[in-house]
Design a protein around this motif. Structure first.
Motif, PDB file in Angstrom:
ATOM      1  N   TYR A  45     -13.098 -17.051 -55.144  1.00 37.64           N
ATOM      2  CA  TYR A  45     -12.570 -17.439 -56.448  1.00 37.64           C
ATOM      3  C   TYR A  45     -11.036 -17.397 -56.411  1.00 37.64           C
ATOM      4  N   GLU A  46     -10.473 -16.330 -55.851  1.00 38.33           N
ATOM      5  CA  GLU A  46      -9.018 -16.212 -55.755  1.00 38.33           C
ATOM      6  C   GLU A  46      -8.437 -17.338 -54.910  1.00 38.33           C
ATOM      7  N   GLU A  47      -9.142 -17.699 -53.833  1.00 39.06           N
ATOM      8  CA  GLU A  47      -8.702 -18.807 -52.985  1.00 39.06           C
ATOM      9  C   GLU A  47      -8.690 -20.113 -53.778  1.00 39.06           C
ATOM     10  N   ALA A  48      -9.742 -20.367 -54.534  1.00 42.29           N
ATOM     11  CA  ALA A  48      -9.826 -21.598 -55.331  1.00 42.29           C
ATOM     12  C   ALA A  48      -8.709 -21.647 -56.368  1.00 42.29           C
ATOM     13  N   ASN A  49      -8.437 -20.535 -57.000  1.00 43.67           N
ATOM     14  CA  ASN A  49      -7.391 -20.454 -58.014  1.00 43.67           C
ATOM     15  C   ASN A  49      -6.012 -20.670 -57.388  1.00 43.67           C
ATOM     16  N   LEU A  50      -5.726 -19.960 -56.310  1.00 44.61           N
ATOM     17  CA  LEU A  50      -4.436 -20.075 -55.636  1.00 44.61           C
ATOM     18  C   LEU A  50      -4.212 -21.490 -55.109  1.00 44.61           C
ATOM     19  N   LYS A  51      -5.238 -22.069 -54.481  1.00 46.39           N
ATOM     20  CA  LYS A  51      -5.081 -23.417 -53.928  1.00 46.39           C
ATOM     21  C   LYS A  51      -4.870 -24.460 -55.021  1.00 46.39           C
ATOM     22  N   ALA A  52      -5.436 -24.246 -56.210  1.00 52.93           N
ATOM     23  CA  ALA A  52      -5.202 -25.171 -57.321  1.00 52.93           C
ATOM     24  C   ALA A  52      -3.728 -25.148 -57.699  1.00 52.93           C
ATOM     25  N   GLU A  57       1.712 -27.665 -57.434  1.00 51.37           N
ATOM     26  CA  GLU A  57       3.144 -27.442 -57.269  1.00 51.37           C
ATOM     27  C   GLU A  57       3.679 -27.947 -55.926  1.00 51.37           C
ATOM     28  N   SER A  58       2.795 -28.463 -55.071  1.00 51.88           N
ATOM     29  CA  SER A  58       3.195 -28.875 -53.720  1.00 51.88           C
ATOM     30  C   SER A  58       3.927 -30.207 -53.671  1.00 51.88           C
ATOM     31  N   GLY A  59       3.779 -31.005 -54.709  1.00 49.01           N
ATOM     32  CA  GLY A  59       4.342 -32.351 -54.669  1.00 49.01           C
ATOM     33  C   GLY A  59       3.348 -33.373 -54.149  1.00 49.01           C
ATOM     34  N   VAL A 129      -7.866 -31.137 -62.119  1.00 51.24           N
ATOM     35  CA  VAL A 129      -7.922 -29.932 -61.274  1.00 51.24           C
ATOM     36  C   VAL A 129      -8.547 -28.774 -62.037  1.00 51.24           C
ATOM     37  N   TRP A 130      -8.072 -28.523 -63.270  1.00 51.17           N
ATOM     38  CA  TRP A 130      -8.493 -27.324 -64.000  1.00 51.17           C
ATOM     39  C   TRP A 130      -9.805 -27.467 -64.768  1.00 51.17           C
ATOM     40  N   THR A 131     -10.207 -28.688 -65.124  1.00 54.40           N
ATOM     41  CA  THR A 131     -11.440 -28.837 -65.904  1.00 54.40           C
ATOM     42  C   THR A 131     -12.583 -29.484 -65.152  1.00 54.40           C
ATOM     43  N   THR A 146     -25.668 -15.873 -50.603  1.00 53.26           N
ATOM     44  CA  THR A 146     -25.356 -15.119 -49.389  1.00 53.26           C
ATOM     45  C   THR A 146     -23.858 -15.260 -49.091  1.00 53.26           C
ATOM     46  N   ILE A 147     -23.371 -14.348 -48.281  1.00 47.37           N
ATOM     47  CA  ILE A 147     -21.975 -14.408 -47.853  1.00 47.37           C
ATOM     48  C   ILE A 147     -21.723 -15.690 -47.073  1.00 47.37           C
ATOM     49  N   GLU A 148     -22.672 -16.097 -46.265  1.00 46.70           N
ATOM     50  CA  GLU A 148     -22.519 -17.337 -45.500  1.00 46.70           C
ATOM     51  C   GLU A 148     -22.329 -18.533 -46.414  1.00 46.70           C
ATOM     52  N   GLU A 149     -23.101 -18.589 -47.506  1.00 47.16           N
ATOM     53  CA  GLU A 149     -22.964 -19.695 -48.449  1.00 47.16           C
ATOM     54  C   GLU A 149     -21.590 -19.677 -49.112  1.00 47.16           C
ATOM     55  N   VAL A 150     -21.100 -18.502 -49.443  1.00 43.97           N
ATOM     56  CA  VAL A 150     -19.775 -18.397 -50.063  1.00 43.97           C
ATOM     57  C   VAL A 150     -18.712 -18.874 -49.077  1.00 43.97           C
ATOM     58  N   GLU A 151     -18.779 -18.387 -47.853  1.00 43.85           N
ATOM     59  CA  GLU A 151     -17.770 -18.757 -46.856  1.00 43.85           C
ATOM     60  C   GLU A 151     -17.838 -20.225 -46.465  1.00 43.85           C
ATOM     61  N   ALA A 152     -18.987 -20.866 -46.675  1.00 45.43           N
ATOM     62  CA  ALA A 152     -19.134 -22.281 -46.336  1.00 45.43           C
ATOM     63  C   ALA A 152     -18.468 -23.196 -47.371  1.00 45.43           C
ATOM     64  N   ILE A 153     -18.094 -22.664 -48.519  1.00 48.34           N
ATOM     65  CA  ILE A 153     -17.446 -23.472 -49.561  1.00 48.34           C
ATOM     66  C   ILE A 153     -16.016 -23.778 -49.126  1.00 48.34           C
ATOM     67  N   GLU A 154     -15.731 -25.049 -48.952  1.00 50.71           N
ATOM     68  CA  GLU A 154     -14.400 -25.497 -48.551  1.00 50.71           C
ATOM     69  C   GLU A 154     -13.614 -25.896 -49.795  1.00 50.71           C
ATOM     70  N   VAL A 155     -12.553 -25.189 -50.094  1.00 56.46           N
ATOM     71  CA  VAL A 155     -11.733 -25.479 -51.268  1.00 56.46           C
ATOM     72  C   VAL A 155     -10.613 -26.418 -50.841  1.00 56.46           C
ATOM     73  N   ASP A 156     -10.647 -27.651 -51.360  1.00 60.96           N
ATOM     74  CA  ASP A 156      -9.647 -28.654 -51.009  1.00 60.96           C
ATOM     75  C   ASP A 156      -9.424 -29.564 -52.214  1.00 60.96           C
ATOM     76  N   TYR A 157      -8.321 -29.406 -52.879  1.00 58.85           N
ATOM     77  CA  TYR A 157      -8.038 -30.194 -54.072  1.00 58.85           C
ATOM     78  C   TYR A 157      -7.449 -31.571 -53.736  1.00 58.85           C
ATOM     79  N   GLU A 158      -7.053 -31.761 -52.509  1.00 59.23           N
ATOM     80  CA  GLU A 158      -6.433 -33.035 -52.131  1.00 59.23           C
ATOM     81  C   GLU A 158      -7.452 -34.120 -51.833  1.00 59.23           C
ATOM     82  N   SER A 159      -8.710 -33.758 -51.665  1.00 55.26           N
ATOM     83  CA  SER A 159      -9.697 -34.787 -51.339  1.00 55.26           C
ATOM     84  C   SER A 159     -10.350 -35.357 -52.572  1.00 55.26           C
TER      85      SER A 159
END
Length: 159
Positions: A45-52, A57-59, A129-131, A146-159
């Motif tokens: 969740y923190e990763e998804a929030n930070l990457k958003a 802000e990346s341009g 992005v936010w909604t 499972t932890i495996e399912e959580v780790e398999a989630i790829e957070v990528d807002y650019e795609s």
């Protein structure tokens, strides 16, 4: 077989099968450990929030208002352009322009009509992005069992 350290759990022996364990960081942990699963979800969740925030802000999140001319969908740009638009509206001055530097480093003159379109476009990008994207990641994280399912989630807002 070598003794394996299980995060929050220590075992003296591990059966030949590792079906019940998953590599989490540098340690093997029980797949269904609820505390570790929640820790993995919190981290994702923190990763998804930070990457958003980083994406916006990346341009890289841009609104193209004319062919080859775009403006980054940063909070600062939305605030500045929105304030300029409000100023035009309050003064009922729809013929004036402001000068703005585009992502392509080109100075352009923007009038109230263009500002309306640009601010709406920039806010639509942030809104997506936010909604849409962020809640979709949160839903996937929440539904993971499972932890495996959580780790398999790829957070990528650019795609």
């Amino acid at each position: 077989m070598e003794h394996l350290k299980i995060c929050l759990h220590y075992v003296d022996r591990v059966e030949e099968t590792t079906d019940e364990y998953v590599l989490f960081g540098d340690e093997y942990v029980l797949k269904n450990d609820p505390v570790l699963l929640q820790n993995a979800k919190d981290a994702k969740y923190e990763e998804a929030n930070l990457k958003a925030f980083q994406y916006l802000e990346s341009g890289e999140a841009v609104f193209e208002f004319e062919e080859g001319k775009s403006i980054e969908a940063t909070d600062g740009n939305i605030a500045k352009l929105g304030l300029a638009l409000v100023n035009f509206i309050l003064q009922q001055d729809y013929s004036s322009t402001i000068e703005w530097n585009t992502k392509e480093n080109e100075n352009v003159q923007l009038n109230a009509t263009q500002l309306t379109t640009i601010v709406a476009g920039l806010q639509a990008i942030q809104s997506n992005v936010w909604t849409v994207q962020f809640p979709a990641y949160n839903s996937a994280i929440s539904e993971a069992t499972t932890i495996e399912e959580v780790e398999a989630i790829e957070v990528d807002y650019e795609s």
